[in-house]
Design a protein around this motif. Structure first.
Motif, PDB file in Angstrom:
ATOM      1  N   ASN A  79      -0.166   3.270  -6.071  1.00 17.57           N
ATOM      2  CA  ASN A  79       0.852   3.718  -6.917  1.00 17.57           C
ATOM      3  C   ASN A  79       1.915   2.549  -7.120  1.00 17.57           C
ATOM      4  N   TYR A  80       2.057   1.780  -6.293  1.00 20.51           N
ATOM      5  CA  TYR A  80       3.091   0.651  -6.595  1.00 20.51           C
ATOM      6  C   TYR A  80       2.475  -0.392  -7.701  1.00 20.51           C
ATOM      7  N   ASN A  81       1.543  -0.591  -7.863  1.00 20.27           N
ATOM      8  CA  ASN A  81       0.933  -1.193  -8.784  1.00 20.27           C
ATOM      9  C   ASN A  81       0.585  -0.575 -10.085  1.00 20.27           C
ATOM     10  N   ILE A  93      -0.543  -8.233  -8.145  1.00 21.96           N
ATOM     11  CA  ILE A  93      -1.109  -7.093  -7.373  1.00 21.96           C
ATOM     12  C   ILE A  93      -1.750  -7.875  -6.024  1.00 21.96           C
ATOM     13  N   GLU A  94      -2.161  -9.017  -6.304  1.00 25.41           N
ATOM     14  CA  GLU A  94      -2.332  -9.679  -4.911  1.00 25.41           C
ATOM     15  C   GLU A  94      -1.298 -10.026  -4.166  1.00 25.41           C
ATOM     16  N   ARG A  95      -0.214 -10.501  -4.624  1.00 25.03           N
ATOM     17  CA  ARG A  95       0.903 -10.672  -3.959  1.00 25.03           C
ATOM     18  C   ARG A  95       1.399  -9.349  -3.151  1.00 25.03           C
ATOM     19  N   ARG A 130      -3.094   6.494   3.506  1.00 27.53           N
ATOM     20  CA  ARG A 130      -1.799   6.676   2.884  1.00 27.53           C
ATOM     21  C   ARG A 130      -1.203   5.293   2.319  1.00 27.53           C
ATOM     22  N   ASP A 131      -1.515   4.293   3.097  1.00 28.29           N
ATOM     23  CA  ASP A 131      -0.923   2.833   2.745  1.00 28.29           C
ATOM     24  C   ASP A 131      -1.657   2.353   1.428  1.00 28.29           C
ATOM     25  N   LYS A 156       4.373  -7.287   0.218  1.00 27.95           N
ATOM     26  CA  LYS A 156       4.779  -5.897   0.540  1.00 27.95           C
ATOM     27  C   LYS A 156       3.902  -4.926   1.273  1.00 27.95           C
ATOM     28  N   TYR A 157       2.648  -5.241   1.206  1.00 27.45           N
ATOM     29  CA  TYR A 157       1.728  -4.460   2.222  1.00 27.45           C
ATOM     30  C   TYR A 157       1.080  -5.367   3.035  1.00 27.45           C
ATOM     31  N   ARG A 158       1.917  -6.380   3.836  1.00 28.97           N
ATOM     32  CA  ARG A 158       1.205  -7.345   4.608  1.00 28.97           C
ATOM     33  C   ARG A 158       1.097  -6.633   5.860  1.00 28.97           C
ATOM     34  N   LYS A 159       2.009  -5.763   6.396  1.00 31.92           N
ATOM     35  CA  LYS A 159       2.084  -4.996   7.634  1.00 31.92           C
ATOM     36  C   LYS A 159       1.006  -4.052   7.874  1.00 31.92           C
ATOM     37  N   THR A 160       1.092  -3.250   6.665  1.00 32.06           N
ATOM     38  CA  THR A 160       0.218  -1.874   6.556  1.00 32.06           C
ATOM     39  C   THR A 160      -1.263  -2.259   6.364  1.00 32.06           C
ATOM     40  N   ILE A 161      -1.423  -3.122   5.093  1.00 32.95           N
ATOM     41  CA  ILE A 161      -2.731  -3.212   4.758  1.00 32.95           C
ATOM     42  C   ILE A 161      -3.440  -4.650   5.163  1.00 32.95           C
TER      43      ILE A 161
END
Length: 287
Positions: free
Chosen positions: A210-212, A21-23, A203-204, A28-33
């Motif tokens: 949802n991804y997790n 989850i942390e990764r 939305r991010d 994966k969500y570095r740019k958006t979150i």
């Protein structure tokens, strides 16, 4: 021996899940979150050296990911600061309380849960229970944070909250205003409120959850938690639908609304109000 093995295996799998989850936040969500979170912290100077921050967790997706982001920052930041994670139970139904507790374990967040009777007080006071509940909840969080020696509370408001607040104020209150990324408390001296997700889109956050395969409280409020109809009829839901409609013709509509908050051309404003005195002004004064 057998039981010890299964307990150890369960703890190992739980730890691995927390790391995944942390990764996902960092990778994966570095740019958006993550970048939006760090950008907010840096641009608005939300966290400073030796701050002690109470991260307020309501049980929804926004406050939960806020807690993980601050936990990651606290773990790796070169700036020393302290953090406490608090959950106020204002009178949750048992399934909602259990959902919060389970999600805290899933995310590996060590939070203190403290009880209050805010739901009952707000409901029996008459008038608008939602308005009273919100004010009482904020006050209780400030009081708890101060008792822990904190000088700031962190809430999970995001970019969508800011632009929806702007649109609601324009369409229903005839004024242009929104929520700030940080502000001083008017009732608790020396305390500040910060919003580190100010540049992160809802939305991010939904995509991350949802991804997790994470499921959080949709609404922490006793009065609307079980009523999808009430939520759909709310002014904020109306603003969400409006912004979604705008994005259909202009995909950058929400970004442009948000940027406009930082780019107000006062020379073109026919009128404005002093936030401290309440005094109204007109462009005629300097025409």
């Amino acid at each position: 021996m057998g039981n010890d093995f299964f307990v150890g295996d369960f703890l190992a799998r739980s730890l691995d899940n927390i790391q995944q989850i942390e990764r996902s936040i960092i990778k994966k969500y570095r740019k958006t979150i993550w970048n939006g979170f760090i950008g907010s912290v840096q641009e608005y100077e939300l966290i400073k050296e030796n701050d002690k921050i109470a991260v307020c967790i309501s049980g929804g997706k926004d406050s939960m990911i806020l807690a993980k982001c601050i936990e990651l920052l606290h773990r790796h930041s070169a700036i020393p600061f302290d953090v406490k994670y608090i959950v106020m139970d204002p009178g949750y139904a048992t399934p909602n309380r259990e959902l919060i507790e389970n999600n805290l374990k899933t995310l590996g967040i060590d939070a203190e849960i403290f009880a209050s009777d805010i739901f009952d007080v707000a409901y029996n006071a008459g008038g608008s229970p939602c308005y009273l509940c919100a004010r009482m909840r904020r006050g209780a969080l400030y009081a708890k944070a101060k008792s822990l020696g904190c000088n700031k509370i962190a809430l999970g408001h995001h970019l969508d909250d800011a632009i929806e607040t702007l649109l609601m104020s324009m369409l229903y209150s005839s004024e242009i205003k929104t929520m700030l990324p940080k502000l001083h408390s008017t009732n608790f001296e020396g305390m500040e409120l910060i919003r580190p997700l100010y540049k992160v889109k809802e939305r991010d956050i939904i995509s991350w959850a949802n991804y997790n395969d994470l499921h959080f409280l949709r609404c922490a409020c006793k009065f609307t938690a079980d009523s999808a109809e009430d939520e759909m009829l709310s002014k904020r839901q109306e603003m969400k639908s409006l912004v979604k409609k705008l994005r259909e013709t202009n995909p950058e509509a929400d970004d442009n609304i948000f940027r406009s908050l930082h780019n107000v051309n006062m020379a073109t404003m026919p009128g404005w109000r002093d936030s401290d005195s309440g005094e109204k002004h007109s462009f005629i004064e300097k025409y």
